[in-house]
Design an enzyme around this catalytic site. Sequence first.
Site, mmCIF file in Angstrom:
data_model
loop_
_atom_site.group_PDB
_atom_site.id
_atom_site.type_symbol
_atom_site.label_atom_id
_atom_site.label_comp_id
_atom_site.label_asym_id
_atom_site.label_seq_id
_atom_site.Cartn_x
_atom_site.Cartn_y
_atom_site.Cartn_z
ATOM 1 N N LYS A 138 6.876 0.981 3.391
ATOM 2 C CA LYS A 138 7.531 1.419 4.671
ATOM 3 C C LYS A 138 7.776 0.110 5.431
ATOM 4 O O LYS A 138 9.005 0.287 6.113
ATOM 5 C CB LYS A 138 6.578 2.336 5.630
ATOM 6 C CG LYS A 138 5.139 1.340 5.629
ATOM 7 C CD LYS A 138 3.931 2.342 5.552
ATOM 8 C CE LYS A 138 2.784 1.365 5.109
ATOM 9 N NZ LYS A 138 1.877 2.121 4.570
ATOM 10 N N GLY A 188 -13.075 4.322 3.231
ATOM 11 C CA GLY A 188 -11.904 3.917 2.500
ATOM 12 C C GLY A 188 -10.762 4.349 3.269
ATOM 13 O O GLY A 188 -9.722 4.141 2.708
ATOM 14 N N LYS A 227 7.048 3.557 9.996
ATOM 15 C CA LYS A 227 7.327 4.681 9.503
ATOM 16 C C LYS A 227 8.381 5.592 10.296
ATOM 17 O O LYS A 227 9.339 6.095 10.075
ATOM 18 C CB LYS A 227 6.222 5.608 9.111
ATOM 19 C CG LYS A 227 5.283 5.162 8.139
ATOM 20 C CD LYS A 227 3.711 6.106 8.184
ATOM 21 C CE LYS A 227 3.004 5.472 6.859
ATOM 22 N NZ LYS A 227 1.468 6.076 7.210
ATOM 23 N N GLY A 245 -2.921 8.189 0.106
ATOM 24 C CA GLY A 245 -3.934 8.584 -1.139
ATOM 25 C C GLY A 245 -3.019 8.470 -2.247
ATOM 26 O O GLY A 245 -1.714 8.580 -2.183
HETATM 27 N N1 LIG Z 1 -2.496 3.644 -0.625
HETATM 28 C C1 LIG Z 1 -1.713 4.546 -0.266
HETATM 29 O O1 LIG Z 1 -2.210 5.459 0.074
HETATM 30 C C2 LIG Z 1 -0.308 4.258 0.037
HETATM 31 C C3 LIG Z 1 0.272 5.326 0.439
HETATM 32 C C4 LIG Z 1 1.944 5.131 0.868
HETATM 33 C C5 LIG Z 1 2.312 4.045 0.461
HETATM 34 N N2 LIG Z 1 1.661 3.177 0.006
HETATM 35 C C6 LIG Z 1 2.372 2.040 -0.175
HETATM 36 O O2 LIG Z 1 2.196 1.626 -1.539
HETATM 37 C C7 LIG Z 1 2.570 -0.039 -1.532
HETATM 38 C C8 LIG Z 1 1.236 -0.553 -2.268
HETATM 39 O O3 LIG Z 1 -0.037 -0.089 -1.745
HETATM 40 P P1 LIG Z 1 -1.524 -0.188 -2.602
HETATM 41 O O4 LIG Z 1 -2.447 0.537 -1.729
HETATM 42 O O5 LIG Z 1 -1.383 0.125 -3.993
HETATM 43 O O6 LIG Z 1 -1.597 -1.632 -2.166
HETATM 44 P P2 LIG Z 1 -2.750 -2.746 -3.022
HETATM 45 O O7 LIG Z 1 -3.890 -1.952 -3.697
HETATM 46 O O8 LIG Z 1 -2.645 -3.768 -2.255
HETATM 47 O O9 LIG Z 1 -1.915 -2.863 -4.481
HETATM 48 C C9 LIG Z 1 -0.893 -4.138 -4.483
HETATM 49 C C10 LIG Z 1 -0.299 -4.412 -6.075
HETATM 50 O O10 LIG Z 1 0.696 -5.204 -5.714
HETATM 51 C C11 LIG Z 1 0.453 -6.397 -6.500
HETATM 52 N N3 LIG Z 1 1.076 -7.435 -5.671
HETATM 53 C C12 LIG Z 1 0.969 -7.602 -4.283
HETATM 54 N N4 LIG Z 1 1.680 -8.812 -3.845
HETATM 55 C C13 LIG Z 1 2.460 -9.115 -5.049
HETATM 56 C C14 LIG Z 1 3.324 -10.141 -5.233
HETATM 57 N N5 LIG Z 1 3.810 -11.098 -4.291
HETATM 58 N N6 LIG Z 1 3.643 -10.479 -6.481
HETATM 59 C C15 LIG Z 1 3.142 -9.932 -7.377
HETATM 60 N N7 LIG Z 1 2.197 -8.593 -7.165
HETATM 61 C C16 LIG Z 1 2.166 -8.479 -6.014
HETATM 62 C C17 LIG Z 1 -0.958 -6.610 -6.487
HETATM 63 O O11 LIG Z 1 -1.331 -7.512 -7.789
HETATM 64 P P3 LIG Z 1 -2.909 -7.669 -7.932
HETATM 65 O O12 LIG Z 1 -3.331 -6.460 -8.577
HETATM 66 O O13 LIG Z 1 -2.931 -8.838 -8.941
HETATM 67 O O14 LIG Z 1 -3.468 -8.333 -6.715
HETATM 68 C C18 LIG Z 1 -1.369 -5.167 -6.644
HETATM 69 O O15 LIG Z 1 -1.440 -4.737 -7.879
HETATM 70 C C19 LIG Z 1 2.435 -0.347 0.049
HETATM 71 O O16 LIG Z 1 3.858 -0.444 0.081
HETATM 72 C C20 LIG Z 1 1.913 0.853 0.726
HETATM 73 O O17 LIG Z 1 2.311 0.906 2.176
HETATM 74 C C21 LIG Z 1 0.252 3.199 -0.171
#
Ligand SMILES: NC(=O)c1ccc[n+]([C@@H]2O[C@H](COP(=O)([O-])OP(=O)(O)OC[C@H]3O[C@@H](n4cnc5c(N)ncnc54)[C@H](OP(=O)(O)O)[C@@H]3O)[C@@H](O)[C@H]2O)c1
Lengths: 421, 421
Positions: free
Chosen positions: A97, A179, A197, A294
Amino acid sequence: MGLGVVGGGVASALLQDPSTVTARVGIPVNLRRVLVRDRSRPRDIELPPGMLTANAEDILDDPDIDILIEVMGGSDPAAAYFRRALSSGKHVVSANKEVMAKEGADLMALARANHVSLLFEASVGGGIPIVGCLMNELAANDVYSIRTIINGTTNFILTRMAHQRTAFADALSEAQGLGYAEADPTNDVEGIDAAYKLTVLATLAYGCRFSPDDVFRQGISALEPQDFRYAEEFGYAIKSLAIADQNGEQVQLRVYPALVPFDNMLANVNGVYNAVEVHGSLCGQVLFHGMGAGRGPTTSAVLGDLVETARLVRDSAVPGGPRELSQHLGVRPIDALRTRYYIRLIVADQAGVLAQIARALGDEDISIASVLQKDADAETQSAEIVIMTHPALESSVQQALLTIGRLDPVRRVGNMLRIEE
Amino acid sequence: MGLGVVGGGVASALLQDPSTVTARVGIPVNLRRVLVRDRSRPRDIELPPGMLTANAEDILDDPDIDILIEVMGGSDPAAAYFRRALSSGKHVVSANKEVMAKEGADLMALARANHVSLLFEASVGGGIPIVGCLMNELAANDVYSIRTIINGTTNFILTRMAHQRTAFADALSEAQGLGYAEADPTNDVEGIDAAYKLTVLATLAYGCRFSPDDVFRQGISALEPQDFRYAEEFGYAIKSLAIADQNGEQVQLRVYPALVPFDNMLANVNGVYNAVEVHGSLCGQVLFHGMGAGRGPTTSAVLGDLVETARLVRDSAVPGGPRELSQHLGVRPIDALRTRYYIRLIVADQAGVLAQIARALGDEDISIASVLQKDADAETQSAEIVIMTHPALESSVQQALLTIGRLDPVRRVGNMLRIEE
Ligand SMILES: NC(=O)c1ccc[n+]([C@@H]2O[C@H](COP(=O)([O-])OP(=O)(O)OC[C@H]3O[C@@H](n4cnc5c(N)ncnc54)[C@H](OP(=O)(O)O)[C@@H]3O)[C@@H](O)[C@H]2O)c1
Ligand SMILES: NC(=O)c1ccc[n+]([C@@H]2O[C@H](COP(=O)([O-])OP(=O)(O)OC[C@H]3O[C@@H](n4cnc5c(N)ncnc54)[C@H](OP(=O)(O)O)[C@@H]3O)[C@@H](O)[C@H]2O)c1
């Protein structure tokens, strides 16, 4: 067909086994590379050796990667990766987003210029398919308004405060324990996430460039349990809403906790659920309700986009593309809002206070619809006064509250909330 | 880009002035021909002379018509027109549930083979964008169930009966007076319209061919005001639902009035509103709520599809196309349904009746959850017994009702309704 994934979280579990996608698309869809920051970090999904990389070039320069899936977050370096991918003919699917709110308009133009697809259903509303619907199914409507509950963390906290009369800090800790909220909850609690958003939705709905800075924001941390009690007595729930509405040549974008009448569907969206209500010139009011975040819902959205994109690749098809952002609408300042207000004041428990307050409101052309005098506290000799106004201008209310705050018997302004009918 | 419209009703008012569409697409979209049955019939919209035609060839053979919009209704001759249009490279947009339910699978295959687009958002749910969402945004989910209120006419009638305790016949007349029901209401009241729509949704959700004949149907005309009263006492609304759900390798398709607990969102969908709840493996439960019919919502859907299609024409793009209908799932017979039941019996007001009824149910392995004995009528010496069962097998309930109907003190079976939790 080859996929590269940027980010090891949300969607990679399913991408590891792309049979669902292959079944929907009809030809094999293969995951080639997953970019992470730290290759050595232990992960709950096992990927074949060599698939993990910490080097973005391994994805961006791989000609066998047709589609880039970005689930990394943040606008930097994501935007730069998108530009390189789109320019070299790769389609992009994103859950981000922040980058779409800040740079979406330029990125969409770049995708169009390169005849590739850029989809971002997961960036707003999780499993609720609002992004695609605004781009396509609802595209013929002039959108009068979009009213949403778009941040599950705040909605969880407010639901707790409403149903259990918990204090904000306790509800927040609980959300963190489950969480639902991060260690630093600022983005959720201060409405920054919701503003991102809303910017994405408004850009699509109005075919116009908006920026997160165009959004007026008020967080939820100043709410107290009695606000919920008083709101209930008047027949309202308190919900953090993100709203875009058009007024002539201007759109107003705002995120704040508001009073919503109980018989409105938005008042009954509870816990981590999200809802989006679109009021369009043709469709009337359409409401979407579902899980806004989620792993499951996010994966649903990312894979839905992926299936759509993979069908394009399969058929060597060029995307028809979304609407051009050719509208030029202004941003209506919050001062110009006209609505009803809920005002809670802590005052000295003495005669004549209400008259002074009423005068201050009257001087600004604000008329009172009803008043509650509450909770006289013998020890501090203070009481609470709760006022519901008739429709009034935001700037007048702000001005009146300054005056009221300076009145001698007024100890402090407890809260001012807007009412959404 | 040229359009031909088949049918002079629903969408033609807006098509007459296609500026909305042109604005969304970015290049001129022109209406060339409108097919009607009777050119001389007076119409409420004025079209340039020469635009109206009663000869389908004028549209089907016009090489300057890129997109055929069908808002005529019925499967014949619509299906034949679609075949000719799709085969000659014209895209099709349709509002026609009947033709899509009966021939949609073949028509989609034909569209794919000819690299043209066939969209039909308006065929189900009016302004609710459920068709496109099942094709695209939600496509990655395994769909556990789709539960819908998909016919506005029946929902209006049931809402009247519930809130005003009107008799069915009176509520129907009222709906006819307001233009919500047709002079011959059979299609709506007997669930035929809902069965068409359910067939369309299930075909998309399960990627499998279904036919309207696969849908079990029960209409609403046998409901009486007291059914609503008793259901309420147990905490339920009565709604006509159209449901598709998967069970192993089988899908069950059914349309019937059912008891829905008040705290379920579907219980609170009132009047001519429609709702669609999709329960998917990833997205969880997503609910859509909006206006299911009427000129505005239908036009919203038709024009949304048109904008999407016109963008393809603009970009000389080939549609990625929906999923192939390659799944082979069976149809689960209604006899295999297992749910809770509401049974209302009119019995002689005498001792021992309940024991006989309970025995007949017990013999079929049906256990009673609760019983109400109601409305003893001194004159006829009859009473009503209302039974809520624990989960039981439909075939057993049908068998037990045959036995019960033959019991001496049982005057008649008033109603049997299924409960959807
Ligand atoms: N979680 C949700 O419910 C949800 C819902 C809707 C949208 N989203 C979106 O999905 C995205 C990720 O969410 P998430 O919860 O999965 O986040 P997260 O758990 O922090 O995971 C981020 C991932 O991206 C990698 N990463 C971050 N910065 C990087 C960089 N500069 N270069 C290379 N790799 C990098 C990290 O690598 P490492 O593993 O090595 O740290 C990790 O694997 C975000 O845009 C978030 O807004 C999430
Ligand atoms: N009304 C709604 O709320 C709604 C909602 C969703 C979907 N739909 C769908 O939209 C379609 C049309 O609905 P409607 O309410 O507009 O129906 P309608 O008022 O009966 O209009 C049908 C139109 O089609 C023309 N037509 C019918 N049969 C024809 C034939 N064999 N050859 C040439 N022209 C023919 C009629 O011509 P004349 O004018 O000469 O009689 C008329 O203009 C149906 O598929 C319906 O299911 C309607």
